[in-house]
Design a protein around this motif. Structure first.
Motif, mmCIF file in Angstrom:
data_model
loop_
_atom_site.group_PDB
_atom_site.id
_atom_site.type_symbol
_atom_site.label_atom_id
_atom_site.label_comp_id
_atom_site.label_asym_id
_atom_site.label_seq_id
_atom_site.Cartn_x
_atom_site.Cartn_y
_atom_site.Cartn_z
ATOM 1 N N THR A 165 2.872 -0.203 -4.531
ATOM 2 C CA THR A 165 2.530 -0.424 -3.122
ATOM 3 C C THR A 165 1.045 -0.176 -2.887
ATOM 4 O O THR A 165 0.336 -1.024 -2.331
ATOM 5 C CB THR A 165 3.365 0.504 -2.216
ATOM 6 O OG1 THR A 165 4.755 0.205 -2.388
ATOM 7 C CG2 THR A 165 2.984 0.322 -0.757
ATOM 8 N N THR A 192 5.732 -8.776 -6.565
ATOM 9 C CA THR A 192 5.344 -7.383 -6.774
ATOM 10 C C THR A 192 6.419 -6.565 -7.474
ATOM 11 O O THR A 192 6.155 -5.442 -7.892
ATOM 12 C CB THR A 192 5.034 -6.692 -5.424
ATOM 13 O OG1 THR A 192 6.255 -6.588 -4.667
ATOM 14 C CG2 THR A 192 3.982 -7.451 -4.642
ATOM 15 N N TRP A 233 12.615 -0.878 -0.504
ATOM 16 C CA TRP A 233 11.263 -0.373 -0.262
ATOM 17 C C TRP A 233 11.313 0.869 0.610
ATOM 18 O O TRP A 233 11.920 0.859 1.695
ATOM 19 C CB TRP A 233 10.433 -1.464 0.404
ATOM 20 C CG TRP A 233 8.951 -1.249 0.356
ATOM 21 C CD1 TRP A 233 8.250 -0.520 -0.543
ATOM 22 C CD2 TRP A 233 7.985 -1.801 1.243
ATOM 23 N NE1 TRP A 233 6.900 -0.582 -0.279
ATOM 24 C CE2 TRP A 233 6.711 -1.366 0.822
ATOM 25 C CE3 TRP A 233 8.071 -2.641 2.348
ATOM 26 C CZ2 TRP A 233 5.532 -1.723 1.467
ATOM 27 C CZ3 TRP A 233 6.900 -3.004 2.996
ATOM 28 C CH2 TRP A 233 5.648 -2.547 2.561
ATOM 29 N N GLN A 264 7.928 3.531 -6.294
ATOM 30 C CA GLN A 264 7.250 2.363 -5.734
ATOM 31 C C GLN A 264 5.829 2.656 -5.260
ATOM 32 O O GLN A 264 5.131 1.746 -4.808
ATOM 33 C CB GLN A 264 8.070 1.832 -4.555
ATOM 34 C CG GLN A 264 9.478 1.427 -4.924
ATOM 35 C CD GLN A 264 10.320 1.159 -3.692
ATOM 36 O OE1 GLN A 264 10.025 1.637 -2.596
ATOM 37 N NE2 GLN A 264 11.373 0.400 -3.861
ATOM 38 N N TRP A 295 0.457 1.438 2.822
ATOM 39 C CA TRP A 295 -0.010 0.097 2.447
ATOM 40 C C TRP A 295 -1.144 -0.343 3.377
ATOM 41 O O TRP A 295 -2.187 -0.810 2.928
ATOM 42 C CB TRP A 295 1.142 -0.900 2.505
ATOM 43 C CG TRP A 295 0.832 -2.249 1.956
ATOM 44 C CD1 TRP A 295 1.029 -2.684 0.681
ATOM 45 C CD2 TRP A 295 0.254 -3.366 2.660
ATOM 46 N NE1 TRP A 295 0.614 -3.999 0.545
ATOM 47 C CE2 TRP A 295 0.140 -4.433 1.741
ATOM 48 C CE3 TRP A 295 -0.163 -3.562 3.975
ATOM 49 C CZ2 TRP A 295 -0.385 -5.675 2.094
ATOM 50 C CZ3 TRP A 295 -0.689 -4.797 4.329
ATOM 51 C CH2 TRP A 295 -0.795 -5.833 3.401
ATOM 52 N N LEU A 332 6.119 4.228 2.744
ATOM 53 C CA LEU A 332 4.993 3.588 2.061
ATOM 54 C C LEU A 332 4.325 2.498 2.902
ATOM 55 O O LEU A 332 3.241 2.021 2.551
ATOM 56 C CB LEU A 332 5.459 2.986 0.737
ATOM 57 C CG LEU A 332 5.901 3.995 -0.324
ATOM 58 C CD1 LEU A 332 6.486 3.273 -1.536
ATOM 59 C CD2 LEU A 332 4.750 4.902 -0.729
ATOM 60 N N LEU A 340 8.485 -5.921 0.080
ATOM 61 C CA LEU A 340 7.024 -6.027 0.097
ATOM 62 C C LEU A 340 6.603 -7.472 -0.127
ATOM 63 O O LEU A 340 5.697 -7.975 0.549
ATOM 64 C CB LEU A 340 6.414 -5.105 -0.960
ATOM 65 C CG LEU A 340 4.892 -5.174 -1.142
ATOM 66 C CD1 LEU A 340 4.155 -4.908 0.160
ATOM 67 C CD2 LEU A 340 4.449 -4.200 -2.228
#
Length: 197
Positions: free
Chosen positions: A67, A31, A129, A63, A137, A133, A36
């Motif tokens: 994400t 990714t 990360w 990001q 996700w 987020l 992640l």
């Protein structure tokens, strides 16, 4: 084989996802966000769902799009692979310990997307990360796959352990829910005769 494939191409991300619900937990994930990648790999390995996830996203901005869009595409691929959901277990629950941390994940592949999130992080990043987020996700996966998803951190201190316990719990719950129950004889697991709507 119950498989799904989604190709998503926008100005923000280019994504290819392939899943096999009857796999062995094989994965090929890239990714552009290392942590992640690690979490999706954990999901694949512990759910026994084979996952290919390739993302080329606008990480020069931030990001968020990578994400969100990767989660949407993964959820769509899972939904595609599930088809009409005939014969599946439908429900899954897992307690997931990791050292000092314990997470609980319960889900229903109901066709009615909903996320209840009762977890928190005490640092802003895991690797590179953004931890804010992570909830997003799961929200995006639940919406795209049509899953009612409840995630609760019962206790834990180490942020890496917290995140990994949640992902592994999600994986184990999904494994239960997508597995075929031979006693159902291929029936859709609802008295309505369909899931969703």
């Amino acid at each position: 084989m119950r498989t799904g494939r989604i190709s998503r191409d926008t100005t923000e991300t280019k994504i290819l996802v392939e899943v096999n619900l009857d796999g062995t937990g094989a994965y090929d994930v890239s990714t552009g966000i290392g942590f992640l990648d690690h979490m999706v790999e954990q999901f694949s390995r512990h759910s026994l769902i084979d996952v290919t996830l390739k993302v080329d996203g606008d990480l020069h901005i931030d990001q968020h799009h990578t994400t969100e869009d990767s989660a949407i595409a993964l959820g769509q691929a899972l939904s595609d692979a599930l088809g009409d959901k005939a014969g599946i277990g439908r429900y899954g629950t897992a307690y997931s310990p990791m050292d000092e941390t314990l997470a609980r994940v319960a889900l229903d592949i109901s066709g009615r997307p909903y996320l209840v999130w009762k977890a928190r992080f005490t640092q802003e990043k895991l690797g590179e990360w953004d931890t804010e987020l992570i909830e997003h996700w799961f929200h995006s996966v639940a919406q795209a796959a049509g899953i009612t998803l409840h995630i609760q951190l019962l206790y834990g201190q180490n942020n890496h352990h917290v995140c990994e316990a949640i992902y592994k719990g999600f994986a184990r719950a999904m494994r239960q829910a997508v597995e075929l129950d031979l006693r159902k004889g291929g029936a859709i697991p609802s008295t309505k005769g369909q899931l969703g709507g």
